[in-house]
Write an enzyme that holds these catalytic residues in place. Sequence first.
Site, mmCIF file in Angstrom:
data_model
loop_
_atom_site.group_PDB
_atom_site.id
_atom_site.type_symbol
_atom_site.label_atom_id
_atom_site.label_comp_id
_atom_site.label_asym_id
_atom_site.label_seq_id
_atom_site.Cartn_x
_atom_site.Cartn_y
_atom_site.Cartn_z
ATOM 1 N N LYS A 1 -0.196 3.042 -2.758
ATOM 2 C CA LYS A 1 -1.004 2.125 -3.911
ATOM 3 C C LYS A 1 -2.315 2.431 -3.573
ATOM 4 O O LYS A 1 -2.960 2.918 -4.549
ATOM 5 C CB LYS A 1 -0.988 0.639 -3.298
ATOM 6 C CG LYS A 1 -1.706 -0.171 -4.160
ATOM 7 C CD LYS A 1 -1.152 -0.531 -5.440
ATOM 8 C CE LYS A 1 -2.014 -1.282 -6.201
ATOM 9 N NZ LYS A 1 -1.523 -0.975 -7.752
ATOM 10 N N GLU B 1 -0.084 6.865 -20.058
ATOM 11 C CA GLU B 1 0.229 5.688 -19.194
ATOM 12 C C GLU B 1 1.656 5.307 -19.323
ATOM 13 O O GLU B 1 2.443 5.025 -18.273
ATOM 14 C CB GLU B 1 -0.701 4.565 -19.362
ATOM 15 C CG GLU B 1 -0.555 3.422 -18.733
ATOM 16 C CD GLU B 1 -0.896 3.650 -17.105
ATOM 17 O OE1 GLU B 1 -1.141 4.690 -16.718
ATOM 18 O OE2 GLU B 1 -0.522 2.762 -16.353
ATOM 19 N N TRP C 1 2.086 6.241 5.937
ATOM 20 C CA TRP C 1 2.386 7.202 5.077
ATOM 21 C C TRP C 1 2.292 8.475 5.539
ATOM 22 O O TRP C 1 0.979 8.821 5.517
ATOM 23 C CB TRP C 1 1.578 6.606 3.722
ATOM 24 C CG TRP C 1 1.887 7.243 2.443
ATOM 25 C CD1 TRP C 1 2.834 6.586 1.700
ATOM 26 C CD2 TRP C 1 1.443 8.383 1.515
ATOM 27 N NE1 TRP C 1 3.066 7.520 0.664
ATOM 28 C CE2 TRP C 1 2.260 8.516 0.514
ATOM 29 C CE3 TRP C 1 0.415 9.220 2.121
ATOM 30 C CZ2 TRP C 1 1.816 9.470 -0.363
ATOM 31 C CZ3 TRP C 1 0.263 10.372 1.305
ATOM 32 C CH2 TRP C 1 0.669 10.292 0.147
ATOM 33 N N HIS D 1 4.166 22.266 -31.496
ATOM 34 C CA HIS D 1 3.813 23.228 -30.888
ATOM 35 C C HIS D 1 4.615 23.431 -29.362
ATOM 36 O O HIS D 1 4.095 23.809 -28.160
ATOM 37 C CB HIS D 1 2.230 23.078 -30.499
ATOM 38 C CG HIS D 1 1.411 23.125 -31.817
ATOM 39 N ND1 HIS D 1 1.476 24.379 -32.591
ATOM 40 C CD2 HIS D 1 0.791 22.096 -32.248
ATOM 41 C CE1 HIS D 1 0.687 23.791 -33.732
ATOM 42 N NE2 HIS D 1 0.508 22.631 -33.619
ATOM 43 N N ARG E 1 0.803 -0.944 -0.001
ATOM 44 C CA ARG E 1 0.020 -0.015 -0.070
ATOM 45 C C ARG E 1 0.746 1.191 0.118
ATOM 46 O O ARG E 1 0.262 2.248 -0.200
ATOM 47 C CB ARG E 1 -0.910 0.097 1.164
ATOM 48 C CG ARG E 1 -1.873 -1.103 1.184
ATOM 49 C CD ARG E 1 -2.673 -1.252 2.693
ATOM 50 N NE ARG E 1 -3.374 -0.149 2.840
ATOM 51 C CZ ARG E 1 -4.795 -0.108 2.498
ATOM 52 N NH1 ARG E 1 -5.322 -1.033 2.038
ATOM 53 N NH2 ARG E 1 -5.443 0.878 2.793
ATOM 54 N N GLY F 1 -6.443 7.703 7.792
ATOM 55 C CA GLY F 1 -7.153 8.803 7.364
ATOM 56 C C GLY F 1 -6.676 10.172 7.964
ATOM 57 O O GLY F 1 -5.469 10.360 8.324
ATOM 58 N N LYS G 1 4.063 5.291 -15.975
ATOM 59 C CA LYS G 1 4.815 4.245 -15.299
ATOM 60 C C LYS G 1 6.276 4.397 -15.167
ATOM 61 O O LYS G 1 7.059 4.090 -14.285
ATOM 62 C CB LYS G 1 4.596 2.890 -16.531
ATOM 63 C CG LYS G 1 3.265 2.177 -16.467
ATOM 64 C CD LYS G 1 2.993 1.280 -15.137
ATOM 65 C CE LYS G 1 2.509 2.247 -14.214
ATOM 66 N NZ LYS G 1 0.840 2.645 -14.117
HETATM 67 C C1 G6P Z 1 -2.413 5.459 -6.579
HETATM 68 C C2 G6P Z 1 -1.717 4.300 -7.421
HETATM 69 C C3 G6P Z 1 -1.804 4.352 -8.711
HETATM 70 C C4 G6P Z 1 -3.357 4.447 -8.993
HETATM 71 C C5 G6P Z 1 -4.084 5.563 -8.388
HETATM 72 C C6 G6P Z 1 -5.625 5.451 -8.423
HETATM 73 O O1 G6P Z 1 -1.667 6.837 -7.304
HETATM 74 O O2 G6P Z 1 -0.258 4.342 -7.125
HETATM 75 O O3 G6P Z 1 -1.409 3.288 -9.192
HETATM 76 O O4 G6P Z 1 -3.619 4.524 -10.483
HETATM 77 O O5 G6P Z 1 -3.613 5.670 -6.943
HETATM 78 O O6 G6P Z 1 -5.883 4.425 -7.677
HETATM 79 P P1 G6P Z 1 -7.331 3.577 -7.821
HETATM 80 O O7 G6P Z 1 -7.164 2.557 -6.777
HETATM 81 O O8 G6P Z 1 -8.454 4.548 -7.637
HETATM 82 O O9 G6P Z 1 -7.375 3.136 -9.100
#
Ligand code: G6P
Length: 608
Positions: free
Chosen positions: A603, A481, A72, A504, A27, A98, A485
Amino acid sequence: MCGIVGAVALRNVVPILLEGLKRLEYRGYDSAGLVVVDDGHLTRVRSTGRVADLTERSATTTGYTGIAHTRWATHGIPSERNAHPHVSKGQIAVVHNGIIENYEVLRSTLTAAGYPFSSDTDTEVIAHLIHRHYARGNSLLVATRAALAELVGAYAIGVIASDCPDQIICARRGSPLLLGVGVAENFIASDVSALLQVTRQIVYLEEGDVVELTHQAYQIYDKQGNQVERAVQTSELSNESVELGLYQHYMQKEIHEQPQALANTLESVCNSQSLVPGIFGAEAAATFADIDSILILACGTSYHAGLVARYWLEDLAGIRCNVEVASEYRYRSSVPNPKQLIVVISQSGETADTQAALNHAKALGQPHTLAICNVPESALVRLSKLRLLTRAGPEIGVASTKAFTTQLAALFLLTLVLAKSRDRLSVRQEQQYLQELRHLPAAAQKVLDLEPLIATLATQFADKQHALFLGRGLHYPIAMEGALKLKEISYIHAEAYPAGELKHGPLALVDKDMPVISIAPNDALLEKLKSNLQEVRARGGELYVFADADTHIHEVDGIHIMQMPEHAGYLSPILHTIPLQLLAYYVALQKGTDVDKPRNLAKSVTVE
Ligand code: G6P
């Protein structure tokens, strides 16, 4: 993001807590800690290192009741003093996910009342608040409930007390939390994967629930304080699905799982002879008949899936579609349209901004909602009228891979069902698309064969500072994307542009040190893309082209071609994603970064 595990048992729970934390590592976190009740005392161990470090530090710690946490950072830097659990007066310990919004006011009140603060976190106010009510002679349950009533914000918490050797109190509002039911032992956790080691019997808590657990029993109270029953569900997640197996990283494993994940997501549809709205829920047919447009809301990689879907939906289903980043939509004044279908896309179903955007859309009087999500019991699924579950299995690597390609598959199904309901899909076309979907897992498997080639190619990127990704049409979001990545896991600055925009601005950046990665499927825009590539070559830019077999772009000095096995028509974005995932993965390997847990990222982003 932050993770919680707790256990109350007739055995030492420290190994259970540590294993649970290990399974929550994905996470994203920057510190970890645990606390147990041991002979009338709280024993706390914390670390700013990995869970492995916490394990070493807690080698001699034992206790039958404990709570643990991966943090985190939100309030206060990542440090041992800010790591959870937070303890008040040596008696009350709390772990929290939270954000407490009124913590500053509470902190001043509690400081004035004689509570010294030893961290910069918002969480510490919870520990002191509970202590204040507990010291007045209330039970731990009553004290926790009284403290929660003073909090504004979102939380999932676990609480223990030094003089309650067989008790955990937990609660949730706005952050996920569930119970694990064992034999003469009970558990709490932020997600099921943390508990598979000990039980599969899971109780998903509802918003506002407060729970009292002992090793023998648990009582759940709803937000009004009434004792309630919640169903015990048997989790079908397999242990292997959250284990690494033979792979070096979860990201690599998850890239390789894509053929199966796609097959699972498409299973029910591919086994049938026709597409029906019912796959989105009982009310889907009536809802789809009532809508005149679509608004897709999502964050991160899921947002990119939405961007691809817009091309499909407008082209094939002829329905107007907008896509917006959830954190923007939730705070801007927009013009509501009750006939608009709100589609939220999320791997986790927990992302705070996406959840808030959905609630905002509903509050504006837009009742038609659909969640495309990988976690069946998640908040987003529960909050939406319709749903389609992707069946990618748990995704552990922070950088989303199989969740993305399965989201695309789900969105293509949505496109086809809407096209059919609007009489834009002939029986012959329907059969043809179903056949293409049936073939998709095998096609994805073939793309994975490019892995050794891409691993070699990646060596040319390791010393680069920047990279440019180009695509057109359906593949522009795939370029986005690919860039995401690469930056997420290799820390190389990467940007994506629609190839037509090259002149541009970004062309000014092109030189031999700026690799340009281009997605060149054999579609209607190929010839235009080829001209854009010439513009890069003419400026000495090094080109890396992911081309379909019949594009006739030839490997010459400065142009490297990666040939895709086949052209997949409308489904091409799904296949073209895979080599870009592999590229990011192998560049990160070259650079030696922490692939599955990139710095500063999480995550599940359960806070704003
Ligand atoms: C975080 C993760 C991404 C994910 C994004 C949205 O930034 O690191 O991998 O795309 O959240 O998360 P979700 O669970 O809503 O797709």
